[in-house]
Design an enzyme around this catalytic site. Structure first.
Site, short mmCIF file in Angstrom:
data_model
loop_
_atom_site.label_atom_id
_atom_site.label_comp_id
_atom_site.label_asym_id
_atom_site.label_seq_id
_atom_site.Cartn_x
_atom_site.Cartn_y
_atom_site.Cartn_z
N THR A 178 0.82 -1.21 0.00
CA THR A 178 0.00 0.00 0.00
C THR A 178 0.86 1.26 0.00
O THR A 178 2.01 1.21 0.41
CB THR A 178 -0.84 -0.07 1.28
OG1 THR A 178 -1.73 -1.15 1.13
CG2 THR A 178 -1.61 1.19 1.56
N ARG A 205 -14.18 -7.77 0.31
CA ARG A 205 -13.51 -7.42 1.58
C ARG A 205 -13.08 -5.95 1.56
O ARG A 205 -12.55 -5.46 0.57
CB ARG A 205 -12.30 -8.33 1.75
CG ARG A 205 -11.41 -8.00 2.97
CD ARG A 205 -10.21 -7.19 2.57
NE ARG A 205 -9.27 -7.02 3.68
CZ ARG A 205 -8.26 -6.16 3.65
NH1 ARG A 205 -8.06 -5.41 2.59
NH2 ARG A 205 -7.46 -6.04 4.68
N1 ASP Z 1 -3.71 -2.04 4.75
C1 ASP Z 1 -4.04 -2.58 3.45
C2 ASP Z 1 -5.32 -3.39 3.56
O1 ASP Z 1 -5.47 -4.14 4.50
C3 ASP Z 1 -2.98 -3.45 2.86
C4 ASP Z 1 -1.54 -2.96 2.94
O2 ASP Z 1 -1.24 -2.05 3.69
O3 ASP Z 1 -0.67 -3.51 2.23
O4 ASP Z 1 -6.14 -3.31 2.68
#
Ligand code: ASP
Length: 304
Positions: A178, A205
């Site tokens: 992310t 989700r």
């Molecule tokens: N926090 C993000 C999610 O759970 C994923 C990530 O940070 O890589 O969608």
């Protein structure tokens, strides 16, 4: 004091991928900082995140991971502390820059969160570009995830999450990363986050990123953007909790360390305060971060 910090996601980064990702992080922080100099902190965060969304090396925009059925569902959020400005989008599939759409939700509608087809329709009204965002890397990664999942026994619903986390801990390279940016011009603080979600996710989700106070928050001169397994971030409303701790008198770094320590999930966070202090904390292998502040002027890289 002006300051901006951007992250490319918490997880384990392979050397090659990191080599490609770091120059993009640097560019994002440079462009963001120049917008801070022009007095546009919201633009600073949006443009920094956009640069990362447009790169295939991060799990946001182009390069987003895919849901287990192969579909693409991206989330993004942007929050300013004062006057409180909140915009988020959930599950968008075609919009090239979900962070820009989140900003449109914040500034051009009376809503805070929009999802799916309605959000896409808003993007069309504002002529936001669409893109082919599924990379070969994302497809291959999905195949790997499917393979691993098929080898595992299917547990009952209650053990589903811990099994998922165990699996991800075993194969951490499967869930980078992310993107997020937090900036201040010395007056307001803005935080933004954008993601394709986690590698192991069912279609539908929703993670922490578009939930104000979970993955993204700004309040009273403090702002934060989180990364990692969203379920763990939602459980403790990580970014809101961090800002609350700062309000109660904790130094910014200590608040960041504490929130990361509050969960057993792999997570990371970046934060900025109005005074121009930038911090990061994570419990994963790495979380590449680039920072530029009025005090130092040089881009610094941390978290690798
Ligand atoms: N926090 C993000 C999610 O759970 C994923 C990530 O940070 O890589 O969608």
């Amino acid at each position: 004091m002006r300051a901006i910090i951007v992250h490319g996601g918490a997880g384990r980064w392979g050397e090659d991928r990191l080599k490609n990702a770091l120059p993009v992080l640097r560019k994002a922080v440079e462009v963001g900082y120049s917008l801070l100099e022009e007095g546009d902190p919201m633009g600073a965060v949006e443009e920094a995140v956009k640069i990362l969304e447009d790169s295939p090396y991060f799990n946001a925009g182009k390069g987003s991971v895919l849901s287990i059925d192969g579909s693409l569902e991206m989330d993004a959020c942007i929050v300013q502390d004062e006057p409180r400005t909140v915009g988020a989008v959930i599950g968008v599939r075609r919009v090239k820059n979900p962070i820009t759409l989140a900003r449109i939700v914040a500034e051009r509608t009376s809503h805070h969160i929009m999802y799916g087809e309605g959000a896409e329709r808003l993007a069309r009204i504002f002529n936001l570009p669409e893109g082919n965002l599924v990379t070969d890397y994302a497809r291959k990664r999905l195949e790997k995830v499917r393979e691993k999942l098929l080898k595992e026994e299917i547990g009952d619903e209650l053990s589903l999450m811990s099994r998922t986390v165990d699996l991800i801990r075993k194969y951490p390279h499967l869930f980078i990363g992310t993107v997020g940016a937090v900036a201040t011009d010395g007056k307001v603080v803005v935080a933004g986050t954008s993601t394709g979600g986690t590698s192991i996710k069912l279609p539908g989700r929703v993670g922490d990123t578009p939930i104000p106070g979970a993955g993204t928050w700004a309040e009273d001169g403090c702002g934060a953007s989180a990364t990692g397994i969203g379920e763990g971030i939602i459980q403790i409303l990580l970014t809101k909790t961090l800002c609350e701790m700062v309000k109660r008198g904790f130094p910014l770094q200590e608040a960041a360390n504490r929130v990361v320590g509050m969960t057993k999930y792999p997570v990371g966070v970046i934060a900025v305060n109005r005074e121009g202090k930038t911090v990061l904390a994570y419990n994963t292998d790495s979380m590449p971060v680039a920072v530029k502040t009025e005090e130092k002027k040089e881009v610094e890289i941390h978290g690798v």
